[in-house]
Design an enzyme around this catalytic site. Structure first.
Site, PDB file in Angstrom:
ATOM      1  N   ASP A   1     -22.882  14.758 -25.835  1.00  0.00           N
ATOM      2  CA  ASP A   1     -21.435  14.973 -25.722  1.00  0.00           C
ATOM      3  C   ASP A   1     -20.749  13.828 -24.973  1.00  0.00           C
ATOM      4  O   ASP A   1     -20.004  14.038 -24.041  1.00  0.00           O
ATOM      5  CB  ASP A   1     -21.137  16.325 -25.059  1.00  0.00           C
ATOM      6  CG  ASP A   1     -21.923  16.509 -23.775  1.00  0.00           C
ATOM      7  OD1 ASP A   1     -22.713  15.605 -23.423  1.00  0.00           O
ATOM      8  OD2 ASP A   1     -21.742  17.542 -23.119  1.00  0.00           O
TER       9      ASP A   1
ATOM     10  N   HIS B   1       3.359   7.165   5.369  1.00  0.00           N
ATOM     11  CA  HIS B   1       2.126   7.813   5.829  1.00  0.00           C
ATOM     12  C   HIS B   1       1.323   7.025   6.855  1.00  0.00           C
ATOM     13  O   HIS B   1       0.618   7.614   7.662  1.00  0.00           O
ATOM     14  CB  HIS B   1       1.245   8.216   4.634  1.00  0.00           C
ATOM     15  CG  HIS B   1       0.437   7.117   4.048  1.00  0.00           C
ATOM     16  ND1 HIS B   1       0.907   6.292   3.067  1.00  0.00           N
ATOM     17  CD2 HIS B   1      -0.827   6.683   4.316  1.00  0.00           C
ATOM     18  CE1 HIS B   1      -0.017   5.412   2.740  1.00  0.00           C
ATOM     19  NE2 HIS B   1      -1.086   5.618   3.494  1.00  0.00           N
TER      20      HIS B   1
ATOM     21  N   ASP C   1      -3.318   8.318  -1.253  1.00  0.00           N
ATOM     22  CA  ASP C   1      -3.714   7.250  -0.335  1.00  0.00           C
ATOM     23  C   ASP C   1      -5.132   6.791  -0.677  1.00  0.00           C
ATOM     24  O   ASP C   1      -5.427   5.602  -0.803  1.00  0.00           O
ATOM     25  CB  ASP C   1      -3.642   7.825   1.094  1.00  0.00           C
ATOM     26  CG  ASP C   1      -4.041   6.840   2.168  1.00  0.00           C
ATOM     27  OD1 ASP C   1      -3.801   5.626   1.985  1.00  0.00           O
ATOM     28  OD2 ASP C   1      -4.574   7.285   3.205  1.00  0.00           O
TER      29      ASP C   1
ATOM     30  N   HIS D   1       0.816  -1.220   0.000  1.00  0.00           N
ATOM     31  CA  HIS D   1       0.000   0.000   0.000  1.00  0.00           C
ATOM     32  C   HIS D   1       0.853   1.275   0.000  1.00  0.00           C
ATOM     33  O   HIS D   1       0.726   2.085  -0.922  1.00  0.00           O
ATOM     34  CB  HIS D   1      -1.005  -0.036   1.155  1.00  0.00           C
ATOM     35  CG  HIS D   1      -1.707   1.258   1.395  1.00  0.00           C
ATOM     36  ND1 HIS D   1      -2.526   1.852   0.451  1.00  0.00           N
ATOM     37  CD2 HIS D   1      -1.691   2.108   2.453  1.00  0.00           C
ATOM     38  CE1 HIS D   1      -2.991   2.995   0.938  1.00  0.00           C
ATOM     39  NE2 HIS D   1      -2.497   3.175   2.139  1.00  0.00           N
TER      40      HIS D   1
ATOM     41  N   GLU E   1       0.363   5.957  12.641  1.00  0.00           N
ATOM     42  CA  GLU E   1      -0.973   5.553  13.074  1.00  0.00           C
ATOM     43  C   GLU E   1      -1.068   4.045  13.298  1.00  0.00           C
ATOM     44  O   GLU E   1      -1.738   3.594  14.205  1.00  0.00           O
ATOM     45  CB  GLU E   1      -2.018   5.972  12.036  1.00  0.00           C
ATOM     46  CG  GLU E   1      -2.314   7.458  12.040  1.00  0.00           C
ATOM     47  CD  GLU E   1      -3.116   7.908  13.259  1.00  0.00           C
ATOM     48  OE1 GLU E   1      -4.316   7.628  13.303  1.00  0.00           O
ATOM     49  OE2 GLU E   1      -2.528   8.533  14.158  1.00  0.00           O
ATOM     50  N   ASP E   2      -0.394   3.274  12.434  1.00  0.00           N
ATOM     51  CA  ASP E   2      -0.650   1.829  12.422  1.00  0.00           C
ATOM     52  C   ASP E   2       0.493   0.949  12.914  1.00  0.00           C
ATOM     53  O   ASP E   2       0.346  -0.269  12.957  1.00  0.00           O
ATOM     54  CB  ASP E   2      -1.012   1.365  10.995  1.00  0.00           C
ATOM     55  CG  ASP E   2      -2.298   2.026  10.506  1.00  0.00           C
ATOM     56  OD1 ASP E   2      -3.009   2.597  11.347  1.00  0.00           O
ATOM     57  OD2 ASP E   2      -2.562   1.967   9.297  1.00  0.00           O
TER      58      ASP E   2
HETATM   59 MN    MN Z   1      -2.941   4.591   3.790  1.00  0.00          MN
END
Ligand code: MN
Length: 716
Positions: A259, A72, A139, A48, A76-77
């Protein structure tokens, strides 16, 4: 699967060797902390951040942005921390990663559609650096590309958020390819049936469409070649979501969408004039449809998009939409704000680009000098929204305010009554004062109390025009109420001097004549004028008194009678420490119990002095009014006093103890010693509730052995 070597390949043409090394280092860091994590797709989690970095590299963004893409999700993870990132990659990247972590914590409820705009603005405002948003968007692009692995309810939620929040953000930043991709992916998950149907129907006629596209392209290309314009013609189907929206909005069938294919003339020369030349070529070839021409070169869109748009009647009598732009405009139209990085340091801006950047810069209201694109971008704040602050209501609604807004502004934005009765607020569940400056992302809850009312001081803290006008309104109404009451009191008192009754006078026609004389519309207006001190009560009363009497009104007999007859009910009650119409004179600081008089200052209400204040002597007698104390709430008033004592150790402490023991607060104390006569002079400012309390403290101090004298001091 994208590898780190692919990213290094993508960036080789525009990044230096040390910058590429930094990207490799970030890859190794990310790989080690994401070790063992797996995506829902079953792939290692690392795929990712690598894909996100790949998208950023395709956008030719700078090294710091690509590194941030790789990192990134680490804070957080994973176990990685911001200090670790700072240590390994420096402050700039720490700042970007931190910004991303903050934004990822904002969740979009999507309860109310109009809130989406506020959310978008909030995200822009919270990102001090535009690169934070670009990483966030990349992301989201990758998460949307892999959305199939999410459970259905997550798919819906993420797709909705993408459509409401991220696609419009990409559009605002002018990144067209991203907007298109996000919209089509969101459409696919939000409305799978309509999506599949549209894909099928378009596929059926694909061959026919290709044939047609080729033909129209050929005709246009031939014409522009003939006129010596260098450039190419493109023709491609519009993206699915835009076709779907057109069918929905106009209630038409796919066959009626004229169009489906947008044709584009992209001219090589970096000259605006050639775009207009190409336009005239097209209009000479096919008849333009009136009202369909749009000049986004003369008037670019808010996101800096520039091109000419026209619709003409094509070879089969059908409508054909054509966009005309040059290469520079085209690059901007696709890459938007990201195009900034494509202009490398050292390359001078040519006029067209310069103009382009200026417009964007104006759009974003960036004041600083433009030195190089990197610096420009890294410092580029979304100043357009940076002067706004976005906060949540307890229910999760977003409200936008100008920067500097306080809970007062918030309260008035809910309802006038909430504003008028607000006594405080909780921000993120902590109580804050009313003058607290709201910050982005905070949750604000107003505390109200029935019967509470605004104060003039609030005007210092309110910034929204709504709050300011509501407070002003209240103050004005209150001032008016008080001046009418004051004026009535003054008139009553003045009439009494002449044994006349105000109530009777009011019934007479004479009083109506006064309205004209003072150009007022009502009795209240007239009383307000007296209360404000614009006209004296005496002047009005004299018009009802026979002339000889008017002249003799001040003879001792009448004055004495007045004294006898004037009961204490005449005059103004001083009920509060200070309010809109009443203030205490700073020269004598009256406290309850003091004998007092009021003085009407023009348009400013009543100033209260002590009777024996030296300043009262020189005052205009006509403006002096009787006032008396009527204290309900317990307040304290500052009083100054001077204590003269025989000098000895611990004197200040001794006197202070006496004062404090009576539960009186000392706000100021000073000692002056006079060695010549072995005396000390102590000066105090104490806060007492009334004269009685003050006299008690004076008496207590007097009892002290070393005290020679103690007295109250008037400061002026
Ligand atoms: Mn992410």
């Amino acid at each position: 699967m994208l590898r780190i070597t692919d990213i290094l390949d993508k960036t080789q043409s525009y990044l230096s060797a040390p910058e590429q090394e930094l990207i490799e280092k970030a890859y190794i860091f990310s790989a080690s902390v994401h070790q063992g994590q797996v995506r829902l797709s079953g792939e290692p989690y690392l795929t990712h951040p690598v894909e996100v970095a790949g998208i950023l590299a395709d956008m030719k963004l700078d090294a710091a942005t690509i590194v941030t893409g790789l990192l990134h999700d680490t804070v957080e993870d994973t176990v990685a921390t911001l200090p670790q990132i700072k240590e390994a990659f420096g402050k700039e990247i720490e700042f970007l990663v931190e910004g991303l972590s903050k934004i990822s914590r904002i969740t979009f409820g999507s309860r109310v559609e109009h809130q989406a705009e506020n959310f978008r603005k909030m995200i822009l405002a919270m990102s001090a650096d535009i690169r934070i948003i670009l990483v966030r968007l990349a992301d989201r692009v990758h998460n949307m590309r892999t959305l199939e692995f999410q459970p259905p309810d997550r798919q819906k939620f993420i797709a909705e958020e993408t459509l409401e929040l991220y696609a419009p953000l990409a559009n605002r930043l002018g990144i067209n390819w991203m907007k298109v991709e996000l919209e089509d992916l969101a459409f696919r998950y939000l409305n799978p049936d309509a999506y599949a149907d549209l894909v099928n129907r378009l596929a059926k006629k694909e061959e026919e469409r290709e044939q047609y596209t080729k033909e129209v392209k050929g005709i246009i290309q031939k014409e522009i070649d003939k006129f010596g314009l260098k450039g190419e013609v493109e023709g491609r189907a519009k993206h699915l979501y835009s076709i779907y929206m057109k069918m929905e909005e106009q209630h038409i069938d796919l066959n009626e969408v004229y169009d489906l294919i947008a044709f584009r003339i992209i001219l090589d020369a970096d000259k605006e004039s050639e775009c207009y030349e190409a336009l005239s070529v097209v209009h000479a070839l096919w008849k333009p449809v009136p009202g369909r021409f749009k000049d986004y070169i003369a008037m670019p869109k808010a996101n800096s998009y520039r091109a000419l748009h026209t619709t003409v009647i094509g070879p089969y009598g059908e409508r054909v939409e054509i966009q005309i732009r040059n290469r520079t405009m085209h690059e901007w139209a696709e890459a938007g704000i990201a195009a900034h990085w494509r202009y490398k340091e050292g390359r001078a801006y040519i006029s067209g680009e310069d103009d382009q950047i200026k417009k964007l810069r104006d759009l974003l209201e960036v004041q600083q000098e433009l030195k190089n694109p990197r610096e420009f971008m890294s410092n580029l704040k979304m100043a357009l929204f940076a002067d706004e602050v976005y906060v949540f209501t307890p229910r999760g609604d977003v409200k936008a305010f100008p920067k500097g807004a306080t809970p007062i502004d918030f309260a008035y934005s809910i309802h006038t009554d909430v504003g008028n009765q607000c006594i405080g607020a909780k921000v993120n569940r902590n109580i804050v004062p009313l003058k607290y400056e709201l910050q982005n992302g905070e949750t604000v809850e107003v505390i109200t109390q029935a019967g509470h009312h605004p104060s003039k001081d609030w005007l210092k803290y309110a910034v929204t025009s709504r709050a300011i006008s509501k407070i002003r309104n209240w103050v004005k109404t209150e001032e008016r109420k008080k001046s009418v009451a004051l004026g009535k009191d003054l008139l009553e008192k003045e009439f009494k001097k002449h044994n006349l009754k105000l109530s009777q006078i009011l019934k007479s026609d004479e009083i109506k004549k006064m309205y004209t004389e003072y150009s007022v519309g009502s009795l209240d207006d007239l009383m307000a004028m007296v209360g404000y001190g614009k006209v004296s009560a005496k002047r009005i009363v004299n018009q009802f008194v026979p002339e000889e009497e008017a002249g003799t009104a001040e003879i001792p007999l009448v004055a004495e009678e007045k004294k006898r007859k004037a009961p204490s009910s005449v005059g103004i009650s001083i009920t509060d420490i200070e309010d809109i119409m009443v203030r205490f004179a700073r020269c004598c600081n009256p406290i309850p119990g003091d004998e007092i008089v009021g003085y009407i200052s023009r348009g400013r209400g009543v100033t209260v002095h002590t009777v024996n204040c030296p300043n009262v002597e020189g005052m205009d007698a006509e403006r002096i009014v009787d006032v008396q104390w009527n204290i309900k709430e317990k307040q304290t008033y500052p009083v100054h006093m001077r204590v003269v004592c025989r000098d000895k150790k611990g004197l200040l402490a001794e006197v202070s103890t006496v004062i404090s023991s009576m539960d009186i607060n000392i706000s100021h104390a000073e000692v002056e010693t006079r060695p010549a006569d072995m005396q000390a002079i102590l000066s105090f400012e104490v806060n007492v509730s009334d004269l009685q309390q003050f006299n008690q403290v004076l008496a207590a101090i007097k009892k002290l052995k070393s005290v020679i004298s103690v007295e109250r001091v008037k400061t002026a």
